[in-house]
Design a protein around this motif. Sequence first.
Motif, mmCIF file in Angstrom:
data_model
loop_
_atom_site.group_PDB
_atom_site.id
_atom_site.type_symbol
_atom_site.label_atom_id
_atom_site.label_comp_id
_atom_site.label_asym_id
_atom_site.label_seq_id
_atom_site.Cartn_x
_atom_site.Cartn_y
_atom_site.Cartn_z
ATOM 1 N N LEU A 78 -1.309 11.405 1.303
ATOM 2 C CA LEU A 78 -0.487 11.463 0.536
ATOM 3 C C LEU A 78 -0.770 10.516 -1.187
ATOM 4 O O LEU A 78 -1.383 10.911 -1.766
ATOM 5 C CB LEU A 78 0.446 12.272 0.382
ATOM 6 C CG LEU A 78 1.246 12.647 -0.436
ATOM 7 C CD1 LEU A 78 1.491 13.681 -0.959
ATOM 8 C CD2 LEU A 78 2.920 12.952 0.018
ATOM 9 N N LEU A 79 -1.314 9.446 -0.596
ATOM 10 C CA LEU A 79 -1.008 8.085 -1.473
ATOM 11 C C LEU A 79 -2.115 8.807 -2.082
ATOM 12 O O LEU A 79 -2.480 8.264 -3.632
ATOM 13 C CB LEU A 79 -0.968 6.738 -0.355
ATOM 14 C CG LEU A 79 0.466 6.899 -0.329
ATOM 15 C CD1 LEU A 79 0.296 5.461 0.736
ATOM 16 C CD2 LEU A 79 1.644 6.973 -1.133
ATOM 17 N N GLN A 80 -3.644 8.714 -1.631
ATOM 18 C CA GLN A 80 -4.441 8.905 -2.309
ATOM 19 C C GLN A 80 -4.706 10.093 -3.100
ATOM 20 O O GLN A 80 -5.779 9.968 -3.948
ATOM 21 C CB GLN A 80 -5.690 9.177 -0.895
ATOM 22 C CG GLN A 80 -6.119 7.861 -0.733
ATOM 23 C CD GLN A 80 -7.441 8.240 0.573
ATOM 24 O OE1 GLN A 80 -7.401 9.435 1.246
ATOM 25 N NE2 GLN A 80 -7.592 7.162 1.402
ATOM 26 N N ARG A 81 -3.736 11.061 -3.290
ATOM 27 C CA ARG A 81 -3.596 11.944 -4.451
ATOM 28 C C ARG A 81 -2.712 11.850 -5.578
ATOM 29 O O ARG A 81 -2.365 12.775 -5.796
ATOM 30 C CB ARG A 81 -3.124 13.107 -3.477
ATOM 31 C CG ARG A 81 -4.718 14.013 -2.632
ATOM 32 C CD ARG A 81 -4.673 14.414 -1.443
ATOM 33 N NE ARG A 81 -5.838 15.191 -0.880
ATOM 34 C CZ ARG A 81 -6.343 14.640 0.180
ATOM 35 N NH1 ARG A 81 -5.994 12.751 -0.089
ATOM 36 N NH2 ARG A 81 -7.484 14.883 0.497
ATOM 37 N N GLN A 82 -1.847 10.889 -5.471
ATOM 38 C CA GLN A 82 -1.203 10.652 -6.523
ATOM 39 C C GLN A 82 -1.830 10.570 -7.721
ATOM 40 O O GLN A 82 -0.941 11.694 -8.507
ATOM 41 C CB GLN A 82 -0.038 9.571 -5.948
ATOM 42 C CG GLN A 82 0.116 9.056 -4.769
ATOM 43 C CD GLN A 82 0.572 7.867 -4.756
ATOM 44 O OE1 GLN A 82 2.077 7.450 -5.442
ATOM 45 N NE2 GLN A 82 0.290 6.571 -4.884
ATOM 46 N N GLU A 83 -2.457 9.741 -8.394
ATOM 47 C CA GLU A 83 -2.831 9.754 -9.711
ATOM 48 C C GLU A 83 -3.163 10.600 -10.170
ATOM 49 O O GLU A 83 -2.990 12.004 -10.984
ATOM 50 C CB GLU A 83 -4.497 8.655 -9.961
ATOM 51 C CG GLU A 83 -3.771 8.881 -10.900
ATOM 52 C CD GLU A 83 -5.106 7.443 -10.735
ATOM 53 O OE1 GLU A 83 -5.733 7.456 -12.491
ATOM 54 O OE2 GLU A 83 -5.798 6.742 -10.218
ATOM 55 N N LYS A 84 -4.047 11.843 -9.508
ATOM 56 C CA LYS A 84 -4.783 12.886 -9.780
ATOM 57 C C LYS A 84 -3.602 14.407 -9.825
ATOM 58 O O LYS A 84 -3.913 15.707 -10.555
ATOM 59 C CB LYS A 84 -5.668 13.456 -9.020
ATOM 60 C CG LYS A 84 -6.121 13.906 -7.926
ATOM 61 C CD LYS A 84 -7.450 14.493 -7.211
ATOM 62 C CE LYS A 84 -7.034 14.637 -6.272
ATOM 63 N NZ LYS A 84 -8.607 14.793 -5.120
ATOM 64 N N ASN A 85 -2.505 14.364 -8.942
ATOM 65 C CA ASN A 85 -1.549 15.011 -8.980
ATOM 66 C C ASN A 85 -0.585 14.511 -9.448
ATOM 67 O O ASN A 85 0.716 15.851 -10.373
ATOM 68 C CB ASN A 85 -1.176 15.314 -8.024
ATOM 69 C CG ASN A 85 -2.300 16.696 -7.051
ATOM 70 O OD1 ASN A 85 -2.364 17.894 -7.641
ATOM 71 N ND2 ASN A 85 -3.383 15.587 -6.162
ATOM 72 N N GLY A 86 0.039 14.168 -10.526
ATOM 73 C CA GLY A 86 0.722 13.492 -12.442
ATOM 74 C C GLY A 86 1.895 13.067 -11.745
ATOM 75 O O GLY A 86 2.521 12.946 -12.112
#
Length: 235
Positions: free
Chosen positions: A141-149
């Motif tokens: 989940l941490l790796q998907r923070q930026e691209k998910n806003g």
Amino acid sequence: MYLTRFRVNAHRREARHLLASPHRLHGAVNGAFPEPPAADGIGPRILWRVDHNARSDILLFIVSPSRPDLTHLVDQAGWPAATDAEGWQTYDYGDFLGALTTGSTWSFRLTANPVHSIRRKEGEPTKRTAHVTFRHQARWLLQRQEKNGFEILTKPAGRRLHIEGDEHQMIVRDHRPLQFPKASRDKQLNVSITKVTYDGRLRVTDPDLLRRTLTNGLGKAKAYGCGLMTLAPIG
């Protein structure tokens, strides 16, 4: 967009039958819409999630572009004889989504299917495999923070229980490996997924990207109750 909450009557056999199979529950959710939107990843889609808050407190949440009719679910898995309410609550989600602003902070809940692709040996095709440890599930989940806003809030150093792996205001719980049958034309397939629930606090970094995440879902297995993130005020 609409957000719907339905309380499941876990004392009914039909309800337990639905809860035992994400495939059956997927069909029941789709049955609430005369014309379900295409699951092509382009526009908003139907997302759903089951929250097991307690043995007799089980809630089904649905996010959808159109308003659902859950009469059939009330008959199967609710309280059809109750006359003081229709059996579910549907809210206009658009105003909430439109009011999201950069820098605002929220509590969040997400049930997801954290997976990665691996190749066991050279020349083999990659295979989708579930993350099974807390550390890898959290990193997913941490790796998907930026691209998910969004960004998950960090803890003050004095509140961390470990030197590594406890930096964020997030818990990973309710790890559930599931296997269930799915009919596919002339044969029956066995589907295996792993569900994990994330609870924590986040900060909005890009409202447009986060709105897309909240209406399109995050990760794989969205048809089977994964990918729906919901927000609530920090209390």
